[in-house]
Design a protein around this motif. Structure first.
Motif, PDB file in Angstrom:
ATOM      1  N   LEU A  47      -7.537   3.893  -5.127  1.00 25.29           N
ATOM      2  CA  LEU A  47      -7.220   3.384  -3.797  1.00 25.29           C
ATOM      3  C   LEU A  47      -8.232   2.312  -3.396  1.00 25.29           C
ATOM      4  CD1 LEU A  47      -6.339   6.728  -1.984  1.00 25.29           C
ATOM      5  CD2 LEU A  47      -4.749   4.976  -2.794  1.00 25.29           C
ATOM      6  N   PRO A  48      -7.823   1.374  -2.523  1.00 22.64           N
ATOM      7  CA  PRO A  48      -8.734   0.296  -2.134  1.00 22.64           C
ATOM      8  C   PRO A  48     -10.097   0.774  -1.645  1.00 22.64           C
ATOM      9  CG  PRO A  48      -6.519  -0.191  -1.369  1.00 22.64           C
ATOM     10  CD  PRO A  48      -6.473   1.196  -1.937  1.00 22.64           C
ATOM     11  N   ASP A  49     -10.128   1.841  -0.850  1.00 23.53           N
ATOM     12  CA  ASP A  49     -11.411   2.342  -0.344  1.00 23.53           C
ATOM     13  C   ASP A  49     -12.312   2.809  -1.479  1.00 23.53           C
ATOM     14  OD1 ASP A  49     -10.639   1.772   2.212  1.00 23.53           O
ATOM     15  OD2 ASP A  49     -10.132   3.841   2.756  1.00 23.53           O
ATOM     16  N   GLN A  50     -11.704   3.412  -2.513  1.00 22.07           N
ATOM     17  CA  GLN A  50     -12.494   3.874  -3.660  1.00 22.07           C
ATOM     18  C   GLN A  50     -13.018   2.687  -4.473  1.00 22.07           C
ATOM     19  OE1 GLN A  50      -9.123   6.417  -4.922  1.00 22.07           O
ATOM     20  NE2 GLN A  50     -10.620   8.054  -5.137  1.00 22.07           N
ATOM     21  N   SER A  51     -12.186   1.660  -4.615  1.00 23.37           N
ATOM     22  CA  SER A  51     -12.618   0.454  -5.305  1.00 23.37           C
ATOM     23  C   SER A  51     -13.790  -0.188  -4.573  1.00 23.37           C
ATOM     24  CB  SER A  51     -11.452  -0.535  -5.408  1.00 23.37           C
ATOM     25  OG  SER A  51     -11.861  -1.756  -5.980  1.00 23.37           O
ATOM     26  N   VAL A  97     -19.981  -3.555 -12.556  1.00 26.86           N
ATOM     27  CA  VAL A  97     -18.587  -3.193 -12.308  1.00 26.86           C
ATOM     28  C   VAL A  97     -17.671  -4.365 -12.654  1.00 26.86           C
ATOM     29  CG1 VAL A  97     -18.622  -3.889  -9.860  1.00 26.86           C
ATOM     30  CG2 VAL A  97     -16.973  -2.178 -10.639  1.00 26.86           C
ATOM     31  N   VAL A  98     -16.498  -4.026 -13.144  1.00 21.50           N
ATOM     32  CA  VAL A  98     -15.403  -4.971 -13.359  1.00 21.50           C
ATOM     33  C   VAL A  98     -14.222  -4.440 -12.575  1.00 21.50           C
ATOM     34  CG1 VAL A  98     -13.783  -5.934 -15.050  1.00 21.50           C
ATOM     35  CG2 VAL A  98     -16.195  -5.658 -15.655  1.00 21.50           C
ATOM     36  N   VAL A  99     -13.584  -5.286 -11.762  1.00 19.74           N
ATOM     37  CA  VAL A  99     -12.460  -4.855 -10.933  1.00 19.74           C
ATOM     38  C   VAL A  99     -11.309  -5.826 -11.102  1.00 19.74           C
ATOM     39  CG1 VAL A  99     -11.650  -4.349  -8.597  1.00 19.74           C
ATOM     40  CG2 VAL A  99     -14.017  -3.826  -9.229  1.00 19.74           C
ATOM     41  N   GLY A 100     -10.132  -5.299 -11.426  1.00 18.52           N
ATOM     42  CA  GLY A 100      -8.964  -6.165 -11.522  1.00 18.52           C
ATOM     43  C   GLY A 100      -7.926  -5.615 -12.478  1.00 18.52           C
ATOM     44  N   ARG A 101      -6.783  -6.277 -12.467  1.00 13.45           N
ATOM     45  CA  ARG A 101      -5.716  -5.910 -13.393  1.00 13.45           C
ATOM     46  C   ARG A 101      -6.187  -6.173 -14.822  1.00 13.45           C
ATOM     47  NH1 ARG A 101      -0.301  -9.110 -13.799  1.00 13.45           N
ATOM     48  NH2 ARG A 101      -1.335 -10.258 -12.160  1.00 13.45           N
ATOM     49  N   SER A 143       0.826  -1.194   0.000  1.00 16.10           N
ATOM     50  CA  SER A 143       0.000   0.000   0.000  1.00 16.10           C
ATOM     51  C   SER A 143       0.877   1.268   0.000  1.00 16.10           C
ATOM     52  CB  SER A 143      -0.884  -0.014   1.248  1.00 16.10           C
ATOM     53  OG  SER A 143      -1.710   1.091   1.281  1.00 16.10           O
ATOM     54  N   PRO A 144       0.542   2.295  -0.791  1.00 18.61           N
ATOM     55  CA  PRO A 144      -0.737   2.531  -1.467  1.00 18.61           C
ATOM     56  C   PRO A 144      -0.842   1.961  -2.881  1.00 18.61           C
ATOM     57  CG  PRO A 144       0.615   4.474  -1.692  1.00 18.61           C
ATOM     58  CD  PRO A 144       1.423   3.481  -0.880  1.00 18.61           C
ATOM     59  N   GLU A 145       0.107   1.129  -3.308  1.00 18.64           N
ATOM     60  CA  GLU A 145      -0.035   0.535  -4.631  1.00 18.64           C
ATOM     61  C   GLU A 145      -1.243  -0.399  -4.649  1.00 18.64           C
ATOM     62  OE1 GLU A 145       3.215  -0.684  -6.963  1.00 18.64           O
ATOM     63  OE2 GLU A 145       4.698   0.435  -5.827  1.00 18.64           O
ATOM     64  N   ILE A 146      -1.736  -0.653  -5.884  1.00 20.03           N
ATOM     65  CA  ILE A 146      -2.962  -1.403  -6.062  1.00 20.03           C
ATOM     66  C   ILE A 146      -2.633  -2.852  -6.378  1.00 20.03           C
ATOM     67  CG2 ILE A 146      -5.126  -1.546  -7.343  1.00 20.03           C
ATOM     68  CD1 ILE A 146      -4.743   1.042  -5.713  1.00 20.03           C
ATOM     69  N   GLY A 147      -3.325  -3.776  -5.710  1.00 19.24           N
ATOM     70  CA  GLY A 147      -3.133  -5.196  -5.989  1.00 19.24           C
ATOM     71  C   GLY A 147      -3.341  -6.026  -4.741  1.00 19.24           C
ATOM     72  N   GLY A 148      -3.620  -7.320  -4.949  1.00 23.34           N
ATOM     73  CA  GLY A 148      -3.911  -8.208  -3.829  1.00 23.34           C
ATOM     74  C   GLY A 148      -2.829  -8.268  -2.774  1.00 23.34           C
ATOM     75  N   PRO A 149      -1.549  -8.517  -3.145  1.00 23.31           N
ATOM     76  CA  PRO A 149      -0.494  -8.592  -2.123  1.00 23.31           C
ATOM     77  C   PRO A 149      -0.344  -7.296  -1.330  1.00 23.31           C
ATOM     78  CG  PRO A 149       0.269  -9.548  -4.186  1.00 23.31           C
ATOM     79  CD  PRO A 149      -1.043  -8.888  -4.480  1.00 23.31           C
TER      80      PRO A 149
END
Length: 375
Positions: A261-265, A199-203, A11-17
């Motif tokens: 950001l995760p909260d926005q997602s 919605v579609v969410v992901g890389r 964090s703050p990068e985006i992604g599962g890990p």
């Protein structure tokens, strides 16, 4: 206990890990003393996180990671690696030099992802087909992943099907494997939905098949179905996907939000009535669980990993992989059926409360951390 988490992103990068590592650090404190090492946009170091700049060449980055793991590893009782290939080999090597116990998390296959990204794997090839027929072509990433997993004291994976593949194709002994599902926070109150919002969410990677979702959306327009589509995430496919939207004349219906950001997602998922996950490869999709917690109905491709949590007609709807006609038909029907959406959402939320909360799964992880550290 002093726990060192080594992750490819944080964090703050985006992604599962990144999200998992941040959440885990916050939830383990104060019972554990936790530090994180990760790659990031620029070098940063504080009392909790050591971020190594991604700039420069691969050798420089890996050397910087190695020395950081040695320094922090001296302090740690246990090292928890979040990915076996990008950070796994270096973290494992440093840990073994220091005589530390190692736990590695496996949520997806680096060799398969790289092969698909480079176009060396057929679109119709599943992860298991890849592992069955193409091992001799897998090269360095496969060998590194296998080495790290087999040399770890324990391997955590979120899905039973992944555990089976690890035992069968990576020769990880069953006694080293533990399935701990992904976890989500249950909302205290359910948000108001935006009518007909999908919605579609992901890389935006090839195996996510967002292009096929856009094709299905074009079929919905031709049937005069009311909807809007938000696409959250970024990646190598974005430019091609934006061109496809323009080609179909769907710019008024489809919006690319990019990395947020995760909260926005979470907020976009909360407000959407439907989440579409049309991948032809998943481990155990965290975004499906986030949707369950938000009472957002999941429409997904019927593949291993996803089908472990999305039960057709019970907690979501499954469609044949790569079949855009079927996806469009299912979306058209569920958009018009308020009662079915409510029933699916309620069942999915109940499943999440039973099996996928942090309270349940963090207890399992803590127990494992203490056991491995005591060995």
């Amino acid at each position: 206990m002093k726990l060192l988490i080594v992750s490819p992103i944080y964090s703050p990068e985006i992604g599962g890990p990144a999200t998992y590592s941040r959440e885990l650090l916050n939830r383990l404190i104060p019972e554990f003393d936790v530090r994180v090492i990760s790659f990031g946009a620029k070098s940063v170091s504080d009392n909790r996180a050591t971020i190594i700049s991604k700039s420069g060449n691969t050798l420089t980055r890996q050397l910087n990671l190695f020395f950081a793991c040695l320094r922090q590893g001296l302090w740690a009782d246990l090292i928890y690696i979040q990915e076996p290939a990008v950070v796994g080999l270096v973290a494992l090597t440093a840990g073994k030099i220091l005589g530390k116990k190692i736990i590695t998390k496996y949520v997806g296959d680096p060799a398969w992802e790289e092969g698909r990204r480079r176009g060396k794997i057929l679109v119709s090839s599943t992860l298991e087909m890849f592992l069955q027929t193409e091992q001799k072509h897998q090269g360095l990433l496969y060998k590194i992943t296998k080495l790290v997993l087999r040399r770890s004291d324990k391997v955590i994976t979120p899905a039973f099907y992944l555990a089976r593949l690890l035992e069968k194709y990576y020769q990880v002994p069953a006694k080293q494997l533990l399935v701990i599902p992904n976890s989500v926070e249950i909302l205290s109150s359910q948000p108001q939905k935006v009518a007909e919002q999908i919605v579609v969410v992901g890389r935006l990677a090839p195996w996510k098949n967002v292009d096929l979702i856009i094709e299905a959306a074009n079929k919905l327009v031709k049937k005069e179905v009311k909807f809007s589509l938000k696409i959250v995430g970024d990646g190598e496919e974005r430019q091609r996907l934006e061109s496809l939207v323009k080609k179909f004349g769907l710019s008024a219906r489809i919006c690319f939000l990019g990395d947020v950001l995760p909260d926005q997602s979470h907020e976009v998922i909360d407000k959407s009535e439907i989440l579409v996950l049309f991948s032809d490869y998943e481990g155990l999709p965290h975004v499906a669980l986030e949707s369950f917690a938000s009472k957002t109905v999941v429409v997904a491709s019927n593949i291993a990993g996803t089908s472990e949590v999305v039960k057709d007609g019970e907690t979501g709807l499954l469609v044949t992989p790569n079949n855009t006609d079927e996806l469009a038909r299912v979306l058209e029907k569920i958009l018009s059926d308020t009662r079915q959406r409510r029933e699916l959402a309620n069942h999915a939320l109940a499943l999440t409360k039973r099996s996928y909360t942090w309270d349940n799964n963090l207890t399992k992880l803590k127990k494992l951390l203490y056991e491995v550290a005591a060995e």
